[in-house]
Each structure stands twice: as C-alpha cells, then as structure tokens.
Design an enzyme around this catalytic site. Structure first.
Site, PDB file in Angstrom:
ATOM      1  N   ASP A  26      21.667 -14.142  29.480  1.00 58.28           N
ATOM      2  CA  ASP A  26      21.733 -13.606  30.701  1.00 58.28           C
ATOM      3  C   ASP A  26      23.256 -13.330  31.102  1.00 58.28           C
ATOM      4  OD1 ASP A  26      20.795 -12.939  33.319  1.00 58.28           O
ATOM      5  OD2 ASP A  26      21.285 -14.700  34.424  1.00 58.28           O
ATOM      6  N   HIS A  43      23.799  -4.311  28.947  1.00 53.76           N
ATOM      7  CA  HIS A  43      22.831  -4.602  27.863  1.00 53.76           C
ATOM      8  C   HIS A  43      23.019  -4.022  26.299  1.00 53.76           C
ATOM      9  CE1 HIS A  43      20.583  -5.921  31.367  1.00 53.76           C
ATOM     10  NE2 HIS A  43      20.392  -4.537  31.713  1.00 53.76           N
ATOM     11  N   LEU A 137      14.438 -17.380   8.395  1.00 55.18           N
ATOM     12  CA  LEU A 137      14.442 -17.494   9.687  1.00 55.18           C
ATOM     13  C   LEU A 137      13.410 -16.782  10.537  1.00 55.18           C
ATOM     14  CD1 LEU A 137      16.281 -18.463  12.482  1.00 55.18           C
ATOM     15  CD2 LEU A 137      17.504 -16.554  11.975  1.00 55.18           C
TER      16      LEU A 137
END
Ligand code: IPE
Ligand code: IPE
Ligand code: MG
Length: 253
Positions: A26, A43, A137
C-alpha cells in the site's frame, strides 16, 4: 540493502524465518502524490519493489510469498487507474516471467480471475503454464482477490460436494475449508506486512492470517526495499508467538 550486505541475510538465517510472508503493498498513490506525479507513476515504481522483495524472499529460502496486487474493492477506483493497473500487470508478467522461471519461482494468481480482461487472462495462463512445476518459491499474486469472496467460494464448493453426497456436513473440519481456499496445501501466513502505515487488513487472506504477526512500516510501498524487508523480518524474529497458549517461560510455571 546493497547486494554485498550478505551479512544481513546470514543474520536472518540464524533465526526462525516465516514460511509464508504476505504483503499488502500500500501507499503507491501517496508516494506519487508527494512527488507531484500521477498515482499511476507510484504503481509503476511499485513493480520495481516487487522484483527486489521476491529476490530476497528466494535468497532466504522462504517458500511462500503472497502479494496483494488488486482487491475486489479496487474496481471502485477511477477507470483510468484500473486500466493502468491491469496494463502494468500484463507488462510486468511478460517482462518478469523469464527470470522468475529461471530461478524456480512458481507463479500463482489467486482471486476471481474470470473478471480479468483478455490480455491479462492470457498473460496469467501463460505464466501458470510456464512456472507450474517450479518448487523453490511459490509467489501468489492476489488479483481481484477478497478474503470474504474466497471464504464464500469455499462455502459454495463444500456445499456442492455435500449436495452431491460426497461430503457429510457434520464432518467438515477446518482443514477441509483450508483445502478449498486458493492457498490449499500452503502454510498459514506467519508474517503479514502492510506498508503505508495503515493498520488494517482490507479483506486480505482473512482465514490464512488467523495467527499471523503484523508488521506495519509507515513507509510507502515504492520506498520499501531490501533493508526495510530485513527490518520487518528482524521484528518478526523478535516476536513471541503463543497461538493462544502460554509463552515458554510461563508454561514452566
Ligand atoms: C496500493 O497503493 C496499490 C493498490 C491498491 C492497487 P494505493 O493505490 O492504494 O496507494 P494509496 O494507499 O492511495 O497511497
Ligand atoms: C489494499 O489497499 C489492496 C491492495 C494493496 C491491492 P487499499 O488501498 O485498497 O486498502 P484501503 O482502501 O486503504 O483499505
Ligand atoms: Mg491504498
């Protein structure tokens, strides 16, 4: 953290590391606003942060990382911002999959993917197909994801099985619910990081975060870096987890 700060990675490896880290990325909009830039610039910069954090997660042998990219509620943003986010995701997937794949990362997009546009759907399907057998992962990217929607979907799936006579309602256990979530087979979230300073969960991984440790740096996501991640992991290692029981000392009486 510079690449040469291997000592910090070594230091972290001496303590218990989380098996599943989840991140609410955020603060992109506020980061951009503080620089007089459009929100979309935040972003874009945020994608750079993702790359570094994924690398470090892999270097630490943490097996699961889940990042919140777009929530079921984020559709309420202005159309141009939604469009920009979708385009950014397509570009990032196309650009990053080769390195992720080369490094053994399995990409999994979680959420209601049926509402994604054609370009993103294609990119997601290709990323899934390319990386599906990787085991180093697991990187879950939550897109059009909501924790309530996920639990509601799980209820629907279990109810369907019951109707078909394959499942006895009285025998449903927590594990049965966990097994129909998007994260089936993965460990619960040990560490939840939310950047940007807000102390709320915003509908992220509600079931999986039951006993997660929260770390909420006030820094915005585009400014979050390897050193900040190190600090969050150090904080996690300093926590005493009790899971409703007693700490080691108190348990001795
Ligand atoms: C997080 O940054 C990214 C998404 C929700 C897609 P925000 O866009 O929420 O940034 P702030 O919180 O407005 O600063
Ligand atoms: C949470 O951030 C969702 C993502 C990071 C994708 P928001 O910015 O949407 O959360 P709120 O609105 O502050 O709760
Ligand atoms: Mg926000």
């Amino acid at each position: 953290m510079e690449p040469e700060r291997q000592d910090l990675l070594e230091e972290l490896r001496k303590g218990a590391l989380p098996r599943h880290v989840a991140i609410v990325m955020d603060g992109n909009g506020r980061w951009a606003k503080a620089r007089g830039l459009p929100r979309t610039a935040g972003h874009k910069q945020g994608v750079e942060t993702v790359r570094e954090i994924v690398r470090m997660t892999r270097q630490l042998d943490i097996p699961v990382l889940t990042i919140f990219a777009f929530s079921t509620e984020n559709w309420s943003r202005p159309q141009y911002e939604v469009d920009a986010l979708m385009r950014l995701m397509v570009d990032a997937i196309i650009k990053e999959v080769p390195e992720l794949h080369a490094n053994g990362v399995r990409l999994r997009f979680i959420g209601d993917l049926s509402r994604l546009n054609r370009d993103l759907t294609q990119a997601v399907e290709k990323a899934h197909a390319t990386t599906r057998d990787n085991r180093i992962l697991t990187l879950n990217v939550a897109v059009n994801y909501g924790g309530r929607a996920e639990i509601t979907r799980a209820a629907r799936l279990l109810a369907q099985r019951a109707v078909e006579g394959k499942l006895e309602p009285a025998s449903i256990r927590e594990k049965d619910v966990a097994d129909v979530l998007y994260t089936a087979g993965q460990p619960d979230v040990d560490l939840l990081i939310r950047t940007g300073g807000d102390k709320r969960i915003s509908n992220f991984l509600l079931f999986q975060c039951a006993y997660a440790e929260f770390v909420v740096p006030s820094i915005y996501w585009p400014d979050f870096d390897r050193y900040q991640y190190y600090l969050a992991l150090k904080e996690f290692q300093g926590r005493q987890r009790r899971f409703g029981g007693l700490g080691e000392e108190d348990a001795r009486g």
